[in-house]
Design a protein around this motif. Structure first.
Motif, PDB file in Angstrom:
ATOM      1  N   ARG A 150       0.815  -1.214   0.000  1.00 20.52           N
ATOM      2  CA  ARG A 150       0.000   0.000   0.000  1.00 20.52           C
ATOM      3  C   ARG A 150       0.847   1.261   0.000  1.00 20.52           C
ATOM      4  NH1 ARG A 150      -5.150  -0.909   4.102  1.00 20.52           N
ATOM      5  NH2 ARG A 150      -5.816  -2.949   3.282  1.00 20.52           N
ATOM      6  N   GLY A 153       3.524   2.877  -4.871  1.00 21.15           N
ATOM      7  CA  GLY A 153       2.559   3.389  -5.831  1.00 21.15           C
ATOM      8  C   GLY A 153       3.258   4.217  -6.883  1.00 21.15           C
ATOM      9  N   ARG A 154       2.465   4.827  -7.764  1.00 20.79           N
ATOM     10  CA  ARG A 154       3.034   5.593  -8.865  1.00 20.79           C
ATOM     11  C   ARG A 154       3.790   6.819  -8.370  1.00 20.79           C
ATOM     12  NH1 ARG A 154      -2.017   5.680 -10.542  1.00 20.79           N
ATOM     13  NH2 ARG A 154      -1.937   7.948 -10.718  1.00 20.79           N
TER      14      ARG A 154
END
Length: 446
Positions: A150, A153-154
């Motif tokens: 989580r 990410g990008r």
């Protein structure tokens, strides 16, 4: 990188995992284990038949495997699918995320150290912090791999971390913008007095060669000859065992660098000087190695080797204390077992497990305004539940000795800031080198 190449080529020594280039034979199943397997199968059948909701077989089997390995030590684990992919991206040192080395502690995500220069480091996240929420959602009790997933990410996307910092009364929120983590394993700069400062941030591929290149660049920039060298291994959670050996070999001309001893055939290996690089690239030059509680595994191998051979003075805080070896054992094409198979030892035969590397000169990081409170909650290998016990049996007073006050170090962070000192440990090392002559202890070799 494919599993086969992972098992073939050497690999990671981190605060959480070490993956060396060894293989282990399959052990025979004890003939007395039959009843225990029967117990396991009985539980499986009962859950399948009576649990309140249907349960898939892979969930139960993976849970049984995870429980089996969790009963051993904090570093053994079963990896498949996305877990294995994350390991591969960590080895490559190129992924999009926050740049944190973390561990699960009683269901909480605890930070071993932020990687130097990473988005998390720039946002002020510190070793010993706990992450309790991600974007307002409680993650206590969540599997560590899911929490890590989580946080990634990008590039350019933001995530809000809720952080509990020991010593503070209330948690606080930090917004961190994800970036592409292309860690610079080695950075360097020339300090006043022709003192070189080489920072090794992780032990990824070619670190030995990178440090050699840094040394050559420092020589070219110096006005005359270099007068000293600081090798900075602080907050370095580890990396390649081979590169730890290579880095040590840059500054040693003979003798043992590190050894590992295991129960299975092929797990007892020794690594000696003059096998990667010839000669001491900085022969006769006074040298200091800086370590702290975030220096683990590969960092401890280098610090221990240079300390035992009396090639460098070790300064800073006692290191993390991870002296175990984990082998990556492929299970088919898409899974692997990361299993503790050996312990490693410094040239003098000292195991860093639990006790870590004790500096020759303990220098607290007085520049840290939270030093007093954070020191009480500092985490090392000996604090992890289920850790391997040091075979020597260290006494509590030996582990606690580095927490005693030293009358030499009484300045506050505010007083140091007023003097323009942002990094007291580095400042102290540089000042010592500026006063050191080539005949001093830092430059002595066997």
């Amino acid at each position: 990188m494919k599993i086969a190449s992972l098992a073939r080529s050497a690999a990671l020594v981190t605060a959480v995992a070490l993956i060396p280039a060894t293989t282990a034979g399959l052990a025979r199943v004890d003939g007395n284990a039959g009843p225990e397997f029967g117990k396991l199968f009985a539980v499986y059948e009962r859950v399948k038949a009576s649990y309140v909701e249907p349960v898939e077989d892979d969930v139960l089997i993976n849970g049984a495997i995870d429980g089996m390995l969790a009963a051993l030590d904090p570093h053994s684990a079963y990896l498949d699918g996305s877990d294995l992919q994350r390991l591969e991206t960590m080895i490559d040192g190129n992924y999009s995320g926050l740049g944190l080395s973390v561990v699960s502690e009683d269901g909480a995500v605890k930070i071993i150290s932020p990687f130097r220069g990473s988005p998390a480091d720039q946002a002020g996240i510190k070793a010993g912090d706990y992450i309790t929420h991600l974007d307002g959602e409680l993650i206590y009790g969540l599997e560590l791999d899911e929490a890590v997933s989580r946080m990634r990410g990008r590039e350019g996307t933001s995530i809000r971390l809720t952080v509990f910092r020991p010593g503070r009364d209330e948690p606080f929120d930090v917004d961190v913008t994800r970036g592409v983590i292309e860690l610079e394993p080695v950075t360097w700069e020339l300090k006043d007095g022709n003192i070189g400062h080489i920072m090794v941030n992780e032990f990824s591929r070619d670190v030995g060669s990178d440090v050699y290149a840094a040394w050559k660049d420092l020589q070219a920039k110096a006005t005359g000859r270099l007068n000293g060298l600081v090798l900075d291994l602080r907050s370095n959670p580890g990396g390649s065992l081979d590169e730890a050996v290579a880095l040590s070999d840059l500054f040693l001309t003979k003798g043992r660098i590190v050894s590992q001893r295991g129960r299975a055939r092929g797990e007892s290996i020794t690594y000696d000087a003059e096998t990667v690089f010839r000669g001491d690239i900085a022969e006769g030059l006074p040298m200091v190695v800086l370590i702290d509680a975030g220096s683990a595994s590969a960092s401890e191998i280098v610090a221990g080797a240079l300390q035992d051979h009396r090639r460098a003075v070790i300064m800073g805080d006692r290191s993390f204390g991870k002296g175990s070896v984990q082998s990556l054992l492929p299970l088919g094409r898409s899974a692997a077992l990361k299993l503790t198979t050996a312990r490693y030892y410094t040239p003098s035969g000292h195991s860093v497990q639990e006790g870590g590397i004790r500096p020759d000169i303990s220098v607290p990081q007085l520049s840290d305004p939270d030093l007093a409170t954070r020191s009480r909650f500092r985490m090392r290998e000996s604090d992890l539940r289920g850790h391997l016990v040091n075979e020597i049996g260290l006494k509590d007073e030996d582990l606690e000795r580095d927490k005693r006050d030293d009358p030499r170090f009484q300045l506050t962070a505010e007083e140091l800031e007023a003097q323009g000192i942002e990094d007291f440990q580095l400042h102290y090392a540089l000042e010592n080198l500026r006063r050191t002559t080539p005949s001093a202890v830092a430059s002595r070799t066997n």
